[in-house]
Design a protein around this motif. Structure first.
Motif: not given
Length: 470
Positions: A6, A189, A194, A197, A224
């Protein structure tokens, strides 16, 4: 597992190049894995978020052709969902109401700083708030774990570990009932599934807080990746003083989206020593493992070099679609003169930006009443009268108006007068264009057309005649 990334900008200003690079990396990662890319507008800052900023973000994403599969989602339209989750956390004991006044919190902060301690909430209401009525003004805080540590494997930086003692009990709902940014992000999220990230390194401190909330909700924790910042040429964080930082400002300054994307992808990612990548090559080759941990330096000269490359290698018809905006901005009437695609071919080698091209093409389309003073002083002298008269006659005699026949007419004029091409070419260039510089003279005269070229030579001869009388 389906990959889902995203891009989640806050609409408090334009889409800047740092945000555009983050969006590009997220988009490329999703496309590389055959996944999906989500656009989310994080507009919880009600005072600073504007529709103008939302429009600027959309314009930037569309100009760069970073298409999204879902969204745009708006956080302000999801407050009921966030508050429902918070209410559930209050019941589960993973969040609690805090009645501490601003004055108490400020005093606590000052005392902690005076002792050299990191300012943080002391958990007073977490342990006992029985003296307060349930309907008193309050915020809601997340009951952060008080032991252990948060460990996550950053896909760019490697393992990162933060002790839970470093994290205080984050406010997740304000006194007015509105949820806070860090909490909204977590629920989004989770709901949007998701998996990765990808965002700026300024969010590293938010990540352990968000991971703890996700775990408290029993939600899956995404992977992440934190991208380093972009610096200016001087090594300082990129800002307005370095020139354009808004994506659409680069459009306005005459850059092609392909050039900016190619530049941004290389601003922290590499594939060998290659500098130039098509969009398809970026998608095929992009990996997070090849993204640098170090800050990148923005270099406008390199961006201009790339832009010059794309102006001259992309189909002229396509470049012309972007050039048209600049032509209209210059208020140039293009009804008489070459097609814009032809103009791209004529001026491409000479111009690094489309803005420069638009600023230097007016003579192809519009007649002029005066000549550049320096060029006229040097080249429209009495000695130029005979070469201009002869080349005018030879141009008039051309039946098939093409660049080769025009070149031959200029050469024949020089041969007949026994002078170098420059003695004919420079006066002719000033006569035809009004200035001392242009693309090759034969293609320039051809593009301007026979009738207008002859009329401009007559105008130059009249200028010389007037000069002779002075």
């Amino acid at each position: 597992m389906k990959i889902k990334t995203r891009f989640a900008p806050s609409p408090t200003g334009y889409l800047h190049v740092g945000g555009a690079r983050t969006a590009l990396y997220s988009w490329l990662f999703a496309r590389n894995h055959g996944g999906e890319f989500v656009l989310r507008i994080e507009d919880t800052d009600l005072e600073r978020s504007t529709q103008q900023a939302i429009d600027a973000i959309m314009d930037g994403m569309n100009w760069l052709s970073l298409d999204w599969d879902e969204g745009p989602y708006y956080q302000t339209k999801r407050f009921d969902r966030y508050n429902s989750v918070i209410d559930g956390m209050l019941e589960a004991g993973t969040a609690y109401k805090c009645y501490c006044s601003k004055e108490r919190l400020e005093q606590l902060r000052e005392e902690q700083m005076a002792k050299g301690e990191k300012p943080r909430y002391d958990g007073r209401c977490r342990h006992d708030c029985s003296e307060h009525a349930a309907d008193e003004p309050h915020v809601v805080r997340f009951a952060n774990p008080q032991e252990g540590a948060v460990v996550f494997d950053d896909q760019i930086r490697g393992p990162i570990e933060i002790s839970n003692l470093e994290l205080d009990d984050l406010i997740i709902r304000r006194t007015d009932g509105s949820p806070t940014y860090n909490f909204c992000v977590v629920v989004d999220d989770w709901d949007m599934e998701i998996t990765h990230v990808i965002r700026g390194e300024d969010h590293i401190n938010n990540t352990p807080r968000q991971i703890n909330i996700l775990k408290a909700l029993g939600a899956p924790v995404p992977l992440y990746a934190h991208v380093s910042m972009i610096n200016g040429d001087d090594g300082k964080k990129l800002s307005k003083r370095h020139g354009a930082v808004s994506v659409m400002q680069y459009r306005d300054d005459g850059y092609l989206p392909e050039a900016l994307l190619n530049y941004l992808v290389r601003l922290g990612w590499s594939h060998g020593d290659r500098e130039i990548f098509t969009r398809e090559e970026m998608i095929a080759l992009f990996t997070l493992g090849a993204v640098s941990k170090s800050a990148s330096a923005f270099n406008t000269d390199k961006l201009q070099w790339l832009n010059h490359h794309y102006i001259n290698t992309l189909p002229p018809e396509y470049v012309a679609t972007h050039l048209r905006w600049h032509i209209e901005h210059e208020n140039i009437d293009t009804r008489h003169g070459p097609q814009l695609s032809e103009l791209v071919t004529l001026l491409g080698e000479r111009c690094k930006t489309l803005k420069e091209m638009a600023a230097n093409c007016r003579y192809f389309y519009e007649d002029f009443a005066s000549f550049d003073a320096d060029a006229a002083k040097k080249h429209l002298r009495p000695v130029a009268r005979q070469p201009l008269e002869l080349v005018r006659d030879k141009l008039l005699a051309i039946h098939e108006w093409n660049a080769q026949n025009i070149h031959d007419a200029i050469q024949e004029t020089a041969d007949a007068l026994g002078v170098g091409m420059g003695k004919v070419g420079m006066p002719l260039r000033v006569a035809i264009t009004g200035a001392g510089q242009s693309p090759a003279l034969d293609v320039t005269v051809h593009a301007i057309g026979k009738a207008r070229s002859i009329a401009r030579i007559e105008q130059a001869l009249a200028f010389i005649a007037q000069r002779e009388q002075q």
